[in-house]
Write a protein that holds these residues in place. Sequence first.
Motif, PDB file in Angstrom:
ATOM      1  N   LEU A 260       0.827  -1.210   0.000  1.00 42.15           N
ATOM      2  CA  LEU A 260       0.000   0.000   0.000  1.00 42.15           C
ATOM      3  C   LEU A 260       0.858   1.255   0.000  1.00 42.15           C
ATOM      4  O   LEU A 260       0.553   2.235  -0.711  1.00 42.15           O
ATOM      5  CB  LEU A 260      -0.939   0.002   1.211  1.00 42.15           C
ATOM      6  CG  LEU A 260      -2.052  -1.048   1.203  1.00 42.15           C
ATOM      7  CD1 LEU A 260      -2.874  -0.953   2.485  1.00 42.15           C
ATOM      8  CD2 LEU A 260      -2.958  -0.862  -0.012  1.00 42.15           C
ATOM      9  N   ASN A 261       1.935   1.249   0.787  1.00 47.27           N
ATOM     10  CA  ASN A 261       2.810   2.417   0.824  1.00 47.27           C
ATOM     11  C   ASN A 261       3.457   2.663  -0.530  1.00 47.27           C
ATOM     12  O   ASN A 261       3.547   3.808  -0.998  1.00 47.27           O
ATOM     13  CB  ASN A 261       3.881   2.210   1.895  1.00 47.27           C
ATOM     14  CG  ASN A 261       4.835   3.386   1.990  1.00 47.27           C
ATOM     15  OD1 ASN A 261       4.423   4.533   2.095  1.00 47.27           O
ATOM     16  ND2 ASN A 261       6.130   3.110   1.957  1.00 47.27           N
ATOM     17  N   THR A 262       3.878   1.602  -1.189  1.00 46.53           N
ATOM     18  CA  THR A 262       4.473   1.744  -2.524  1.00 46.53           C
ATOM     19  C   THR A 262       3.463   2.285  -3.525  1.00 46.53           C
ATOM     20  O   THR A 262       3.782   3.154  -4.354  1.00 46.53           O
ATOM     21  CB  THR A 262       5.019   0.391  -3.000  1.00 46.53           C
ATOM     22  OG1 THR A 262       6.001  -0.089  -2.068  1.00 46.53           O
ATOM     23  CG2 THR A 262       5.639   0.505  -4.383  1.00 46.53           C
ATOM     24  N   ALA A 263       2.240   1.771  -3.456  1.00 50.17           N
ATOM     25  CA  ALA A 263       1.196   2.232  -4.382  1.00 50.17           C
ATOM     26  C   ALA A 263       0.873   3.704  -4.158  1.00 50.17           C
ATOM     27  O   ALA A 263       0.676   4.466  -5.128  1.00 50.17           O
ATOM     28  CB  ALA A 263      -0.054   1.379  -4.210  1.00 50.17           C
ATOM     29  N   ILE A 264       0.811   4.137  -2.910  1.00 50.75           N
ATOM     30  CA  ILE A 264       0.508   5.540  -2.611  1.00 50.75           C
ATOM     31  C   ILE A 264       1.623   6.444  -3.122  1.00 50.75           C
ATOM     32  O   ILE A 264       1.364   7.496  -3.729  1.00 50.75           O
ATOM     33  CB  ILE A 264       0.291   5.729  -1.099  1.00 50.75           C
ATOM     34  CG1 ILE A 264      -0.996   5.023  -0.657  1.00 50.75           C
ATOM     35  CG2 ILE A 264       0.229   7.204  -0.723  1.00 50.75           C
ATOM     36  CD1 ILE A 264      -1.175   4.966   0.847  1.00 50.75           C
ATOM     37  N   LYS A 265       2.866   6.061  -2.890  1.00 52.00           N
ATOM     38  CA  LYS A 265       3.984   6.884  -3.363  1.00 52.00           C
ATOM     39  C   LYS A 265       3.999   6.976  -4.885  1.00 52.00           C
ATOM     40  O   LYS A 265       4.226   8.059  -5.450  1.00 52.00           O
ATOM     41  CB  LYS A 265       5.308   6.315  -2.842  1.00 52.00           C
ATOM     42  CG  LYS A 265       5.521   6.529  -1.352  1.00 52.00           C
ATOM     43  CD  LYS A 265       6.942   6.212  -0.928  1.00 52.00           C
ATOM     44  CE  LYS A 265       7.228   4.729  -1.057  1.00 52.00           C
ATOM     45  NZ  LYS A 265       8.568   4.376  -0.507  1.00 52.00           N
ATOM     46  N   ALA A 266       3.758   5.866  -5.567  1.00 47.87           N
ATOM     47  CA  ALA A 266       3.743   5.885  -7.030  1.00 47.87           C
ATOM     48  C   ALA A 266       2.598   6.745  -7.549  1.00 47.87           C
ATOM     49  O   ALA A 266       2.744   7.471  -8.541  1.00 47.87           O
ATOM     50  CB  ALA A 266       3.623   4.457  -7.567  1.00 47.87           C
ATOM     51  N   TYR A 267       1.464   6.686  -6.892  1.00 44.75           N
ATOM     52  CA  TYR A 267       0.288   7.456  -7.305  1.00 44.75           C
ATOM     53  C   TYR A 267       0.534   8.954  -7.157  1.00 44.75           C
ATOM     54  O   TYR A 267       0.241   9.746  -8.056  1.00 44.75           O
ATOM     55  CB  TYR A 267      -0.908   7.018  -6.465  1.00 44.75           C
ATOM     56  CG  TYR A 267      -2.223   7.649  -6.844  1.00 44.75           C
ATOM     57  CD1 TYR A 267      -2.942   7.207  -7.945  1.00 44.75           C
ATOM     58  CD2 TYR A 267      -2.762   8.677  -6.076  1.00 44.75           C
ATOM     59  CE1 TYR A 267      -4.153   7.772  -8.281  1.00 44.75           C
ATOM     60  CE2 TYR A 267      -3.975   9.247  -6.400  1.00 44.75           C
ATOM     61  CZ  TYR A 267      -4.668   8.784  -7.502  1.00 44.75           C
ATOM     62  OH  TYR A 267      -5.879   9.364  -7.829  1.00 44.75           O
ATOM     63  N   LEU A 268       1.090   9.355  -6.014  1.00 42.01           N
ATOM     64  CA  LEU A 268       1.293  10.784  -5.748  1.00 42.01           C
ATOM     65  C   LEU A 268       2.424  11.366  -6.588  1.00 42.01           C
ATOM     66  O   LEU A 268       2.337  12.505  -7.046  1.00 42.01           O
ATOM     67  CB  LEU A 268       1.564  11.002  -4.265  1.00 42.01           C
ATOM     68  CG  LEU A 268       0.384  10.769  -3.328  1.00 42.01           C
ATOM     69  CD1 LEU A 268       0.802  10.960  -1.880  1.00 42.01           C
ATOM     70  CD2 LEU A 268      -0.769  11.712  -3.660  1.00 42.01           C
ATOM     71  N   THR A 269       3.483  10.615  -6.775  1.00 41.38           N
ATOM     72  CA  THR A 269       4.599  11.137  -7.571  1.00 41.38           C
ATOM     73  C   THR A 269       4.255  11.223  -9.051  1.00 41.38           C
ATOM     74  O   THR A 269       4.973  11.887  -9.802  1.00 41.38           O
ATOM     75  CB  THR A 269       5.846  10.253  -7.388  1.00 41.38           C
ATOM     76  OG1 THR A 269       5.510   8.873  -7.657  1.00 41.38           O
ATOM     77  CG2 THR A 269       6.384  10.361  -5.970  1.00 41.38           C
ATOM     78  N   ALA A 270       3.164  10.583  -9.476  1.00 39.51           N
ATOM     79  CA  ALA A 270       2.737  10.679 -10.880  1.00 39.51           C
ATOM     80  C   ALA A 270       1.928  11.945 -11.147  1.00 39.51           C
ATOM     81  O   ALA A 270       1.643  12.259 -12.303  1.00 39.51           O
ATOM     82  CB  ALA A 270       1.909   9.453 -11.266  1.00 39.51           C
ATOM     83  N   LEU A 271       1.546  12.680 -10.091  1.00 39.27           N
ATOM     84  CA  LEU A 271       0.798  13.919 -10.291  1.00 39.27           C
ATOM     85  C   LEU A 271       1.699  14.983 -10.901  1.00 39.27           C
ATOM     86  O   LEU A 271       2.894  15.072 -10.583  1.00 39.27           O
ATOM     87  CB  LEU A 271       0.233  14.421  -8.956  1.00 39.27           C
ATOM     88  CG  LEU A 271      -0.788  13.524  -8.255  1.00 39.27           C
ATOM     89  CD1 LEU A 271      -1.207  14.161  -6.939  1.00 39.27           C
ATOM     90  CD2 LEU A 271      -1.999  13.281  -9.137  1.00 39.27           C
TER      91      LEU A 271
END
Length: 554
Positions: free
Chosen positions: A382-393
């Motif tokens: 979950l932490n990896t998914a959140i970081k990938a999601y936010l850094t793609a903004l």
Amino acid sequence: MGFSFTLINLAGAIALLLWGTHMVQTGIQRAFGANLRSVLGSALRNRASAFLAGIGVTALLQSSTATGLMTAGFAAGGMVELVPALAVMLGANVGTTIIVQALSFDVAALSPALILVGVMLFRRDSSTRAHDLGRVFIGLGLMLLALHQLLALMAAYEDAPNLRLLLKAVSTTPLLDVCLAAALTWAAHSSVAVVLLVMSLAAKGVIAPDAAFALVLGANLGTAINPLIEGPSGDDPAAKRLPLGNFLTRVTGVMLALAALPLVGPVLTRIEGDPARAVADFHTLFNLTLAALFFPLLTPYAALLRRWLPQRVDPADPARPLYLDPAARETPVVALGAAAREALRLADVLGEMLQGARDALERGDRRLIAETRRRDDVLDHLNTAIKAYLTALDPDELGESDHRRLNEILAFAMNLEQAGDIVDRNLLPHAAKKLKRGLTFPREEQAALIGLIDRLATNLRTAASLFVTTDLRTAHRLADEKVAFRDAEAQATTQHFERLRGGRLEAAQTSALHLDLLRDIKLINSHLVAAAAYPMLERSGELLPSRISRQDAS
């Protein structure tokens, strides 16, 4: 060659129109995004207030898709009922007509003034709201400029025989007009821009009124395709209720409007002599009629959608993100809200790990220790998914408050994931060591240890609440908890050295393990404080850079 240049100019004018619409949307989102989301959330209590909120928010954002994504964020997980969510979408569709009505008048002369004011505001400090409002004024000016260019381009070719022949063939097939406009709207992600383009064509007489009305119907249908295709993903059919419900209302409205077009079209053109105004009026009339038709039927309609798309009862993979909607990345305030909701799942998983560690220390169950350690993989994913999601903004689409919130979400997720690592790599192995060696803590030490883990679980709930509510008093209370855990560690250290000096080796071995457990618990609590309390205290200027007392050397 001349025709090729005209096509390039036409494509450039359409691109300018789309870019102007995009600038207005992003400017409004960055200036008022959090407030708009708050207004929309508070309005989702009943269908009437939800309908009005949908009109207002969409009129500002110029995007029913953005409003729909916000509403989907509230509706996901059952936080809001389906009936008011559907009412928001009806209001959002009406809201798109307001800007079309405003631009249907001859306001092209305002374009230079709007761009001038926008540039003056935009060149100010980027941390101010005026900077974001500058984007809005520039976007409006570019939209008016693009419409003026479209009219000029169409004036030169409105009498071209080949173009007239092509458009005449299209005009005789309203269903083809609907499909073409729906595809264009889906590709452009903006029904407002497509309707404005149709107005430009109708104003110069390039297309007949009936064809223009059919194209408007297609634009209204196309704007409902994007949320359906790019909306919530996953195995739960319930996530598709809102976008599918909105799409079906659009399809029903388009079918009824096509059937009534031979009667309504001539009446509207007789009442309104200006073709562009007639197109805008038809756009408004269609959405108002559709809202009046479906608004009283929302309750049985929502029940029908729930019957068609029942909520999935199978347990989902706990490591699979539930709220990180890829389509929401186009609307930063929605994407940040989705990431925050996903980050709260980390708190739930960490709470389960703490409860498992508590039970393992109290009962000494090896299987429970193994099951609890597996939950750390959920935290990692979950932490990896959140970081990938936010850094793609796109960072250029984020305002100062958006950047701060993004960093707070990342800090919260990272600290909770690290706290889970401590449970997995330190706390649980120490519990397994206690069980393997058959060690037993004195009753008072065992009770104190269990009490600290319970206190840790309470602090975790406080951190999760603080992450959402941002209450400064709660931040102070959570930060002060570090003192209690530091005192417990100091007291255990003193007792451990006393046992060593007393020569009680077996008791010293037990107290050493007890001390290791206390240090692990203290470290976990430090991560909880850093996850939620420190960012808020730092923002308010109440976080000291160091605990060391600074005294004047003189």
